[in-house]
Design a protein around this motif. Structure first.
Motif, mmCIF file in Angstrom:
data_model
loop_
_atom_site.group_PDB
_atom_site.id
_atom_site.type_symbol
_atom_site.label_atom_id
_atom_site.label_comp_id
_atom_site.label_asym_id
_atom_site.label_seq_id
_atom_site.Cartn_x
_atom_site.Cartn_y
_atom_site.Cartn_z
ATOM 1 N N GLN A 158 0.373 -1.559 0.150
ATOM 2 C CA GLN A 158 -0.107 0.037 0.129
ATOM 3 C C GLN A 158 0.204 0.960 0.492
ATOM 4 N N ARG A 159 1.661 1.527 0.744
ATOM 5 C CA ARG A 159 3.114 2.390 0.740
ATOM 6 C C ARG A 159 4.321 1.855 0.584
ATOM 7 N N ARG A 160 4.386 0.742 0.191
ATOM 8 C CA ARG A 160 6.420 0.257 -0.058
ATOM 9 C C ARG A 160 6.213 0.329 -1.728
ATOM 10 N N GLU A 161 7.302 -0.350 -1.774
ATOM 11 C CA GLU A 161 7.236 -0.754 -3.425
ATOM 12 C C GLU A 161 8.888 -2.119 -2.284
ATOM 13 N N LEU A 162 9.029 -2.769 -3.793
ATOM 14 C CA LEU A 162 9.041 -4.025 -3.604
ATOM 15 C C LEU A 162 10.251 -4.612 -4.576
ATOM 16 N N ALA A 163 11.583 -5.972 -3.866
ATOM 17 C CA ALA A 163 11.957 -5.933 -4.957
ATOM 18 C C ALA A 163 12.312 -7.249 -5.136
ATOM 19 N N VAL A 164 11.435 -9.086 -5.866
ATOM 20 C CA VAL A 164 12.013 -9.941 -5.435
ATOM 21 C C VAL A 164 13.055 -10.075 -6.595
ATOM 22 N N THR A 165 14.302 -10.873 -5.534
ATOM 23 C CA THR A 165 15.218 -11.555 -6.976
ATOM 24 C C THR A 165 15.630 -13.184 -6.110
ATOM 25 N N CYS A 166 16.108 -13.717 -7.272
ATOM 26 C CA CYS A 166 15.740 -14.918 -7.402
ATOM 27 C C CYS A 166 17.271 -15.382 -6.871
ATOM 28 N N ILE A 167 18.034 -15.399 -6.143
ATOM 29 C CA ILE A 167 18.876 -16.543 -5.844
ATOM 30 C C ILE A 167 19.507 -18.096 -6.097
ATOM 31 N N GLY A 168 18.844 -18.202 -6.537
ATOM 32 C CA GLY A 168 18.585 -19.956 -6.774
ATOM 33 C C GLY A 168 17.730 -21.006 -6.864
ATOM 34 N N GLY A 169 17.843 -21.279 -8.350
ATOM 35 C CA GLY A 169 16.795 -22.290 -9.457
ATOM 36 C C GLY A 169 15.668 -21.539 -9.995
ATOM 37 N N SER A 170 14.117 -21.780 -9.853
ATOM 38 C CA SER A 170 13.487 -20.582 -10.777
ATOM 39 C C SER A 170 12.396 -20.412 -10.501
ATOM 40 N N ALA A 171 11.323 -19.332 -10.343
ATOM 41 C CA ALA A 171 10.109 -19.131 -9.742
ATOM 42 C C ALA A 171 9.185 -18.183 -10.829
ATOM 43 N N THR A 172 8.173 -18.784 -10.278
ATOM 44 C CA THR A 172 7.089 -17.777 -11.152
ATOM 45 C C THR A 172 5.707 -16.969 -9.852
ATOM 46 N N VAL A 173 6.543 -15.351 -10.379
ATOM 47 C CA VAL A 173 5.505 -14.378 -8.939
ATOM 48 C C VAL A 173 4.533 -14.286 -10.113
ATOM 49 N N VAL A 174 3.355 -13.955 -9.000
ATOM 50 C CA VAL A 174 2.217 -13.448 -9.622
ATOM 51 C C VAL A 174 2.311 -11.950 -9.151
ATOM 52 N N VAL A 175 1.824 -10.886 -9.998
ATOM 53 C CA VAL A 175 1.211 -9.706 -9.305
ATOM 54 C C VAL A 175 0.465 -9.522 -9.679
ATOM 55 N N ASP A 176 -0.672 -9.452 -8.402
ATOM 56 C CA ASP A 176 -2.684 -8.968 -8.990
ATOM 57 C C ASP A 176 -2.489 -9.731 -10.460
ATOM 58 N N GLY A 177 -1.875 -11.209 -10.804
ATOM 59 C CA GLY A 177 -2.421 -12.073 -11.554
ATOM 60 C C GLY A 177 -1.716 -11.722 -12.972
ATOM 61 N N THR A 178 -0.473 -11.183 -12.897
ATOM 62 C CA THR A 178 0.194 -11.068 -13.662
ATOM 63 C C THR A 178 1.652 -12.714 -13.147
ATOM 64 N N ALA A 179 1.540 -13.452 -14.083
ATOM 65 C CA ALA A 179 2.489 -13.500 -13.460
ATOM 66 C C ALA A 179 4.091 -13.310 -14.311
ATOM 67 N N HIS A 180 4.884 -14.255 -13.456
ATOM 68 C CA HIS A 180 6.710 -13.392 -13.951
ATOM 69 C C HIS A 180 7.462 -14.788 -13.968
ATOM 70 N N ALA A 181 7.869 -14.825 -14.777
ATOM 71 C CA ALA A 181 9.429 -15.618 -14.642
ATOM 72 C C ALA A 181 10.660 -15.397 -14.558
ATOM 73 N N LEU A 182 11.109 -15.880 -13.246
ATOM 74 C CA LEU A 182 12.764 -15.531 -12.484
ATOM 75 C C LEU A 182 13.243 -16.206 -12.270
ATOM 76 N N GLY A 183 14.735 -16.365 -13.830
ATOM 77 C CA GLY A 183 15.629 -17.359 -13.543
ATOM 78 C C GLY A 183 17.069 -17.054 -12.234
ATOM 79 N N ALA A 184 17.513 -16.760 -12.261
ATOM 80 C CA ALA A 184 18.943 -17.051 -11.891
ATOM 81 C C ALA A 184 19.137 -15.253 -11.164
ATOM 82 N N MET A 185 19.267 -14.439 -10.317
ATOM 83 C CA MET A 185 19.838 -13.487 -10.551
ATOM 84 C C MET A 185 18.613 -12.553 -10.853
ATOM 85 N N ASP A 186 17.655 -12.808 -11.508
ATOM 86 C CA ASP A 186 16.402 -12.244 -11.923
ATOM 87 C C ASP A 186 16.025 -11.438 -11.112
#
Length: 275
Positions: free
Chosen positions: A74-102
């Motif tokens: 609500q009052r914050r910004e956020l950084a999500v960093t993948c430091i190993g493996g791979s992930a899908t991060v969903v923000v308000d219904g939109t999916a983002h694929a992250l690999g290492a160091m993304d």
């Protein structure tokens, strides 16, 4: 969410090793199947670790009661960093694929954030600051980070620096973030050291082998202390403190800052003999 309070420079020299770790080191952020978070009163940063299990239900970013907000961003910004493996991060219904160091920047006003692992060993590091403006959510892959080489083999500090969130890159309100990797045979980081009284900086060390360790130094010139860290440990560096380290092998570390300004070059250099 655990709370870490701010520290005056005079307190540092009087602390025991146990008190140093309790105030500045975070050693338990990454737990399989959990989202963990720490609130630091140093520039009011929130630091978190996420270790989702492949095939399990996504983990959801909690709206922590300590924030007194309707939702985390609500009052914050956020950084999500993948430091190993791979992930899908969903923000308000939109999916983002992250690999290492993304790195995924999540803008103020985003309501729902969830994390799912696409591979074993996936670890995500969260860093958040209070935001004064709304910027769009944006993925910054490692391949698109501003990449430079610095240091020299003679001083064992030759390293690659990748800047993901910075003044000339993806816009943010406060966060400045990147990843530095000393080359093989090089062990020192941020050497020669510096301070930047206008910004708190946090280091996350990773890529260390199970039997390797990292010696992280902090304090003011002539009043230096150190802590011994292992893979996945985080250290909070107040704005007044030097921050540099050496490993028993090479490694990588994520650095993230928040504070008065976003100028990467706004440093007060400290000559090695002053340490």
């Amino acid at each position: 969410m655990h709370i870490r309070h701010a520290t005056h420079p005079d307190e540092l020299v009087k602390m025991t090793d146990e008190e140093l770790r309790a105030r500045f080191v975070i050693s338990d952020l990454f737990v399989p199947g959990e989202v963990r978070a720490v609130y630091s009163h140093e520039d009011r940063m929130v630091l978190g670790g996420v270790q989702p299990r492949p095939g399990a239900a996504p983990l959801v970013l909690e709206n922590y009661a300590d924030l007194r907000a309707e939702f985390f961003c609500q009052r914050r910004e956020l950084a999500v960093t993948c430091i190993g493996g791979s992930a899908t991060v969903v923000v308000d219904g939109t999916a983002h694929a992250l690999g290492a160091m993304d790195v995924l920047y999540v803008g103020q006003g985003s309501r729902e954030v969830s994390f799912a692992a696409d591979a074993e060993g996936t670890r995500l590091f969260l860093s958040s600051a209070i935001s004064h403006a709304t910027h769009p959510t944006k993925l910054i892959p490692a391949t698109e980070a501003l990449t430079t080489q610095t240091g020299e083999q003679f001083h064992a500090n030759e390293r690659t620096v990748r800047k993901h969130l910075h003044e000339d890159g993806a816009p943010s309100s406060q966060l400045v973030l990147g990843i530095t990797s000393p080359h093989e045979g090089n062990v020192w980081n941020s050497m020669p050291p510096h301070t930047h009284d206008r910004r708190t900086e946090v280091y996350l060390y990773f890529g260390l082998g199970e039997g390797e360790r990292l010696f992280h130094f902090m304090g003011t010139p002539g009043r230096t202390r150190h802590v011994v860290l292992q893979d996945g440990d985080v250290v909070i560096s107040p704005a007044w403190s030097m921050h540099f380290g050496a490993g028993t092998s090479n490694y990588s570390f994520l650095w993230v800052m928040a504070g008065e300004n976003q100028s990467f070059a706004d440093m007060d250099q400290i000559a090695v003999p002053q340490i």
